[in-house]
Write an enzyme that holds these catalytic residues in place. Structure first.
Site, mmCIF file in Angstrom:
data_model
loop_
_atom_site.group_PDB
_atom_site.id
_atom_site.type_symbol
_atom_site.label_atom_id
_atom_site.label_comp_id
_atom_site.label_asym_id
_atom_site.label_seq_id
_atom_site.Cartn_x
_atom_site.Cartn_y
_atom_site.Cartn_z
ATOM 1 N N GLU A 142 0.815 -1.223 0.000
ATOM 2 C CA GLU A 142 0.000 0.000 0.000
ATOM 3 C C GLU A 142 0.849 1.274 0.000
ATOM 4 O O GLU A 142 0.714 2.134 0.881
ATOM 5 C CB GLU A 142 -0.961 0.000 1.197
ATOM 6 C CG GLU A 142 -2.048 -1.043 1.065
ATOM 7 C CD GLU A 142 -3.186 -0.893 2.072
ATOM 8 O OE1 GLU A 142 -2.995 -0.210 3.085
ATOM 9 O OE2 GLU A 142 -4.254 -1.470 1.829
ATOM 10 N N GLU A 299 -6.298 -7.751 -1.083
ATOM 11 C CA GLU A 299 -6.863 -7.866 0.267
ATOM 12 C C GLU A 299 -8.360 -7.619 0.126
ATOM 13 O O GLU A 299 -8.773 -6.611 -0.456
ATOM 14 C CB GLU A 299 -6.269 -6.813 1.209
ATOM 15 C CG GLU A 299 -4.776 -6.960 1.411
ATOM 16 C CD GLU A 299 -4.203 -5.947 2.403
ATOM 17 O OE1 GLU A 299 -4.980 -5.303 3.129
ATOM 18 O OE2 GLU A 299 -2.975 -5.802 2.433
HETATM 19 C C1 GLA Z 1 -4.301 -2.585 4.821
HETATM 20 C C2 GLA Z 1 -2.938 -3.222 4.849
HETATM 21 C C3 GLA Z 1 -2.903 -4.472 5.647
HETATM 22 C C4 GLA Z 1 -3.656 -4.330 6.915
HETATM 23 C C5 GLA Z 1 -5.051 -3.920 6.596
HETATM 24 C C6 GLA Z 1 -5.941 -3.885 7.804
HETATM 25 O O1 GLA Z 1 -5.115 -2.986 3.817
HETATM 26 O O2 GLA Z 1 -2.389 -3.453 3.590
HETATM 27 O O3 GLA Z 1 -1.564 -4.771 5.924
HETATM 28 O O4 GLA Z 1 -3.023 -3.379 7.704
HETATM 29 O O5 GLA Z 1 -5.024 -2.657 6.004
HETATM 30 O O6 GLA Z 1 -5.527 -3.040 8.784
#
Ligand code: GLA
Ligand code: ZN
Length: 657
Positions: A142, A299
């Protein structure tokens, strides 16, 4: 569609690994993403690498025919790194260094970060080269276009400006630095925007370049990592996972150098009636639009969210399955759920995975198992893709520029694209959300909201698209700025004036005040934020303001341009106003749609090989029913149904509006 999960072997005892892997196989998991935060276990001391545990995990999954996505762990360097290079952290505007203890502290432009990242990536990529279990690489995690104020970033920014403009005179001209005696007389004076001022107090031309620089820094970091991976571990697709953050890098440029885009998808667990599902469809369409190809969800929502904030609601029954299939309907070919099991340790222990802390499979897990089965059974739907006759254009220059100078109280760049997208999807249409620089051929209708920063290529394409018979919807705040974010000296909407058949004789940024907008048939809508008072020059007035000192003046207009039609919406309306304009535009453009579907139902179509698959998703807690291509479809709360239609059959029942 492949279903997978995000997994953190480093966070669990070994005796759990095998049980997890067995249950994954039994459930139908096809992919596992690992290692994005595991640097301290992969290189426990500088230069000492240990891949043995990850090898074991990879092997364990491979033995069960489960592929792996490996991540470069560069978002979280270990503490030995920060001990040795204390200044390699990001620096705040006031010069304060970020303190370690959370994650993602590193400055991606710092030479020590680059050096140590290169070493771990080279080691890791070489170690897994040729391993058939590796399905893809994820770079970092991210990545956002953060603003770092360290000296390395300052130096890089100075060089960025130098290479863009060449001379100080050119920079001074571009930034309009004469205002407030800000002219540079040496390159050393080119500094970052230090200090805690609201961005709108600073020079907008300079600030836009600074945002572009922050984005370019991420793009550079990503390309640099991709090159290292490809060099050491050729032949494996490379991506990075993005989310809809405050500081997004320019995704269109970021992914030019990567094999596919992956997105972290957390739609609302408890959607407000008629609302949230559609807003997430916008993001999915935007992700498909980045490379105009299928994408991954790296995700995916699996449980109630909570860590930095108090815990939120658990996904309603139906949504684990429904949202994953919605992602597929919008072009995802792989969906990985975050995460296999909720963490029992660490700050994210309340961000729920598929399994709860107890490790006892429950309602969400069984629904996930059902999803895995559905995904395997999708069959020929996998050979299809999302084809759209409508597009909504976006630009990251505009995203940055509107953040730098909010136009009015409450104004948000994405509000109008979202509303236009919602109006189109409400008619059961597929919509591409694409870069304003894209080729427009193949569309019947193109929404180009807020074309704020000059984009000559986009303006030219919109003109010829309309001239050749396309339908264009333009809105307020178009043609306002030049490429540097300076105001253009011409009546608005400047370069679009000829297409629109009108000019803005006066405007009023009414902010949170509201005004009525009345169409010729008497229908009244509420509008706010911004009012362009339009003077028509050949356009037809569709709606006028119903209040204020500009009562009776044109608010929404339509003009003929070449063989095409151009709408201009001169204010920021409620959703129903866009629904009205879009349905007229769609009708006029002769685009296919499904009128009359309930507002809580989303219909997305994948087609190919003479077949069409309708994904019909009820985003409400009520049972509902609708007619799709002549068939009656009834849906339980949050139910997703997939209808297969042979295109020949459909021709007979294709509805007209
Ligand atoms: C993001 C991050 C994950 C995790 C999620 C939930 O999507 O990429 O590593 O931290 O948030 O908190
Ligand atoms: Zn920095």
């Amino acid at each position: 569609m492949k279903i997978g999960v995000d997994y953190y072997p480093e966070q669990w005892d070994r005796d759990l690994w095998i049980k997890d892997a067995d249950l994954m196989k039994k459930t139908g998991v096809r992919l596992v993403r690992m290692a994005e935060f595991a640097w301290c276990r992969l290189e426990p001391r500088e230069g000492e690498f240990d891949f043995s545990w990850l090898d074991e995990a990879v092997r364990m999954f491979a033995d069960r025919s489960i592929g792996v996505v490996l991540c470069t762990p560069t978002s979280c360097p270990p503490l030995w790194f920060y001990e040795k290079y204390p200044d390699a952290v990001m620096t705040e505007r006031d010069g304060q260094r970020t303190r370690t203890g959370i994650r993602g502290h590193r400055c991606i432009n710092h030479p020590a970060v680059r050096r140590c990242c290169r070493r771990i990536i080279e080691e890791m990529a070489a170690h897994y080269a040729g391993n058939p279990a590796v399905a893809a690489w994820q770079i970092d995690n991210e990545l956002e276009a953060y603003f770092c104020f360290c000296d390395h970033c300052a130096e890089r920014f100075r060089n960025w400006v130098k290479s863009r403009y060449g001379t100080l005179e050119a920079v001074n001209r571009a930034y309009g630095n004469v205002v407030w005696s800000g002219e540079y007389s040496s390159w050393e004076q080119v500094r970052l925007p230090y200090g805690h001022y609201p961005s709108a107090w600073l020079n907008p031309a300079f600030m836009l370049d600074h945002s572009r620089f922050a984005s370019d820094s991420v793009i550079d970091f990503v390309r640099w990592q991709a090159d290292i991976i490809r060099d050491r571990c050729p032949g494996i697709p490379v991506t990075t996972n993005v989310w809809f953050s405050e500081h997004m890098p320019d995704l269109y440029r970021e992914f030019e150098g990567l094999d596919f885009i992956s997105y972290d998808n957390y739609p609302s667990a408890h959607p407000a009636e008629d609302e949230a599902g559609f807003s997430h469809a916008f993001q999915l369409d935007m992700m498909r639009g980045v490379k105009r190809r299928s994408f991954w969800v790296m995700e995916q929502l699996s449980g109630g969210l909570g860590c930095w904030a108090p815990m939120g609601r658990m996904p309603e029954p139906g949504l684990i399955r429904g949202y994953a299939l919605q992602a597929f309907a919008h072009g995802a070919d792989t969906v990985l759920h975050f995460r296999w099991r909720t963490a029992n340790i660490g700050a994210e222990m309340h961000w729920h995975g598929l399994l709860d802390h107890s490790n006892v499979p429950g309602r969400r897990f069984y629904e996930f198992a059902d999803l895995c089965e559905t995904a395997e059974a999708l069959g020929e739907a996998r050979e299809t893709f999302v084809r759209a006759e409508a597009a909504v254009l976006l630009s990251f220059d505009n995203e940055y520029a509107f953040k730098i100078q909010p136009q009015t109280e409450g104004y948000s760049y994405l509000e109008q694209p979202r509303k236009l997208h919602r109006a189109l999807t409400g008619l059961g249409m597929n919509v591409d959300v694409i870069s304003s620089g894209e080729d427009l051929s193949g569309y019947r209708i193109v929404c180009a909201p807020e074309m704020y920063i000059a984009d000559n290529k986009a303006a030219k394409r919109l003109h010829s698209f309309a001239r050749e018979g396309g339908t264009v919807i333009l809105t307020v705040r178009s043609g306002v700025k030049d490429i540097h974010n300076n105001a253009v000296m011409a009546p608005l909407p400047t370069v679009y004036r000829d297409m629109v058949g009108a000019y803005v004789s006066e405007y009023d940024p009414i902010g949170r005040d509201t005004v009525g907008v009345r169409f010729a048939d008497g229908t009244l809508f509420s509008a706010g934020q911004w009012c362009d008072i339009l003077e028509t020059e050949g356009a037809e007035t569709l709606a006028v303001y119903d209040g204020e000192y500009f009562r009776g003046r044109a608010a929404v207009i339509r003009s003929r341009y070449g063989k095409g039609t151009v709408y201009y919406i001169g204010t920021v309306g409620e959703q129903a106003l866009y629904d009205r304009v879009v349905s007229e535009a769609v009708k006029g453009a002769g685009a296919a749609c499904i009128p009359g579907i309930p507002s809580s139902v989303e219909v997305t179509i994948r087609s190919g090989n003479g077949k069409k698959f309708y994904f019909v998703f009820n985003l409400s807690s009520r049972e509902t029913a609708c007619r799709i291509t002549g068939r009656q479809v009834s849906l339980a709360p949050y139910e997703m149904k997939i209808l297969k239609v042979v295109e020949k059959e459909e021709a007979a029942v294709r509805p007209n509006i």
